[in-house]
Design an enzyme around this catalytic site. Structure first.
Site, PDB file in Angstrom:
ATOM      1  N   GLY A  51      41.935  41.475  37.188  1.00  0.00           N
ATOM      2  CA  GLY A  51      43.901  41.175  37.381  1.00  0.00           C
ATOM      3  C   GLY A  51      43.917  42.434  38.081  1.00  0.00           C
ATOM      4  N   GLU A  52      45.162  42.953  37.659  1.00  0.00           N
ATOM      5  CA  GLU A  52      46.007  43.969  38.002  1.00  0.00           C
ATOM      6  C   GLU A  52      45.550  45.507  37.598  1.00  0.00           C
ATOM      7  OE1 GLU A  52      46.842  45.110  40.997  1.00  0.00           O
ATOM      8  OE2 GLU A  52      47.329  46.738  40.172  1.00  0.00           O
ATOM      9  N   SER A  53      44.297  46.804  37.113  1.00  0.00           N
ATOM     10  CA  SER A  53      44.606  47.450  36.428  1.00  0.00           C
ATOM     11  C   SER A  53      45.754  47.725  35.708  1.00  0.00           C
ATOM     12  CB  SER A  53      43.514  48.117  37.026  1.00  0.00           C
ATOM     13  OG  SER A  53      43.712  48.937  38.521  1.00  0.00           O
ATOM     14  N   CYS A  82      36.170  44.505  37.794  1.00  0.00           N
ATOM     15  CA  CYS A  82      37.326  44.538  38.932  1.00  0.00           C
ATOM     16  C   CYS A  82      38.120  45.215  38.141  1.00  0.00           C
ATOM     17  CB  CYS A  82      37.446  43.181  39.454  1.00  0.00           C
ATOM     18  SG  CYS A  82      38.242  43.715  40.964  1.00  0.00           S
ATOM     19  N   ARG A 109      40.306  52.683  43.859  1.00  0.00           N
ATOM     20  CA  ARG A 109      40.658  51.157  43.256  1.00  0.00           C
ATOM     21  C   ARG A 109      40.850  50.660  45.652  1.00  0.00           C
ATOM     22  NH1 ARG A 109      46.710  51.167  40.952  1.00  0.00           N
ATOM     23  NH2 ARG A 109      45.804  49.184  41.734  1.00  0.00           N
ATOM     24  N   ILE A 135      37.562  40.521  45.685  1.00  0.00           N
ATOM     25  CA  ILE A 135      39.027  40.677  45.647  1.00  0.00           C
ATOM     26  C   ILE A 135      39.632  41.709  45.416  1.00  0.00           C
ATOM     27  CG2 ILE A 135      41.017  39.223  44.960  1.00  0.00           C
ATOM     28  CD1 ILE A 135      39.628  36.994  43.733  1.00  0.00           C
ATOM     29  N   ARG A 136      40.066  42.293  46.755  1.00  0.00           N
ATOM     30  CA  ARG A 136      40.669  43.856  46.526  1.00  0.00           C
ATOM     31  C   ARG A 136      39.839  44.509  45.712  1.00  0.00           C
ATOM     32  NH1 ARG A 136      45.379  44.263  44.303  1.00  0.00           N
ATOM     33  NH2 ARG A 136      45.436  42.763  43.283  1.00  0.00           N
ATOM     34  N   HIS A 171      33.592  39.718  41.375  1.00  0.00           N
ATOM     35  CA  HIS A 171      33.838  38.819  40.407  1.00  0.00           C
ATOM     36  C   HIS A 171      32.551  37.953  39.902  1.00  0.00           C
ATOM     37  CE1 HIS A 171      38.178  39.856  39.843  1.00  0.00           C
ATOM     38  NE2 HIS A 171      37.779  40.398  41.480  1.00  0.00           N
ATOM     39  N   GLU A 173      32.684  35.846  37.207  1.00  0.00           N
ATOM     40  CA  GLU A 173      32.856  34.547  37.211  1.00  0.00           C
ATOM     41  C   GLU A 173      33.097  33.096  37.373  1.00  0.00           C
ATOM     42  OE1 GLU A 173      34.517  37.647  37.594  1.00  0.00           O
ATOM     43  OE2 GLU A 173      36.384  37.066  37.577  1.00  0.00           O
TER      44      GLU A 173
HETATM   45  N1  GLN Z   1      43.142  45.333  43.101  1.00  0.00           N
HETATM   46  C1  GLN Z   1      42.981  45.707  41.725  1.00  0.00           C
HETATM   47  C2  GLN Z   1      43.408  47.089  41.117  1.00  0.00           C
HETATM   48  O1  GLN Z   1      43.289  47.487  41.547  1.00  0.00           O
HETATM   49  C3  GLN Z   1      41.865  44.796  41.523  1.00  0.00           C
HETATM   50  C4  GLN Z   1      41.449  43.587  42.062  1.00  0.00           C
HETATM   51  C5  GLN Z   1      40.885  42.580  40.695  1.00  0.00           C
HETATM   52  O2  GLN Z   1      40.464  42.595  40.086  1.00  0.00           O
HETATM   53  N2  GLN Z   1      40.085  41.654  42.132  1.00  0.00           N
HETATM   54  O3  GLN Z   1      43.587  46.633  39.783  1.00  0.00           O
END
Ligand code: GLN
Length: 190
Positions: A51-53, A82, A109, A135-136, A171, A173
């Protein structure tokens, strides 16, 4: 069946927690979503999703869960993927932010670059040939001597274990392959 006694939590403040629950359920685990301290207190192991940390950190602080999650990790297994792996690290850069410091590793990150920041690759891992969705994703820049590298990509660790904890910069999952979740369950059940 393995997983019937332990209760697995999936941190469900933000991110793709539902997919993790599906993977664990598929393997026969009992699961709950964890959004409160009470729910955290009930589980024997926890998955922190992608997600987005930064957002997860804000929500953990807002709900007063950050310190308690760190104490949880001092005793019980956590699998971070992630953004979850970012939260597990000792230090975080690009930009710097606080973390749970539950694994002896440093992460940067969004470090795989912009144009190719999301990709699917095949990895030769300790668990066999794995499909990995990035993913990113963060790059795990350093791992300490207590950290076992289970898979690498382009020379950097992407699946790591330290004692009871597991972290993946990709990921697991999002593929139909549940071997990484099974590996975590094997740690929890051991
Ligand atoms: N770029 C996100 C972060 O810095 C992590 C991306 C992800 O969990 N797929 O938190």
């Amino acid at each position: 069946m393995a997983g019937n006694e332990k209760l697995y939590g999936v941190l469900a403040l933000q991110g793709d927690y539902e997919k993790h629950q599906q993977s664990l359920t598929h393997l026969g685990a009992r699961t709950i979503f964890v959004k409160t301290l009470d729910e955290l207190s009930r589980v024997h192991a926890l998955v922190i999703p992608g997600g987005e940390s930064t957002t997860m950190l804000r929500l953990l602080d807002y709900y007063g869960m950050f310190d308690i999650l760190r104490k949880f990790g001092a005793q019980k297994p956590i699998f971070g993927t992630c953004a979850g792996a970012i939260l597990m690290a000792r230090t975080v850069s690009s930009p710097a932010q606080k973390s749970l410091d539950l694994m002896d590793m440093d992460v940067e990150r969004n470090a795989y670059g912009r144009q190719v920041d999301s990709r699917i690759v095949r990895l030769d891992s300790a668990l066999g040939d794995l499909e990995a969705v990035f993913i990113r994703a963060p790059i795990i820049r350093r791992t300490g001597p207590g950290v076992e590298v289970l898979a690498s990509y382009l020379g950097d660790a992407v699946l790591v274990r330290q004692g009871r904890h597991l972290a993946a910069s990709f990921h697991p999952e999002l593929t139909g392959d549940t071997r990484v979740h099974q590996y975590f369950m094997d740690i929890v059940e051991a």
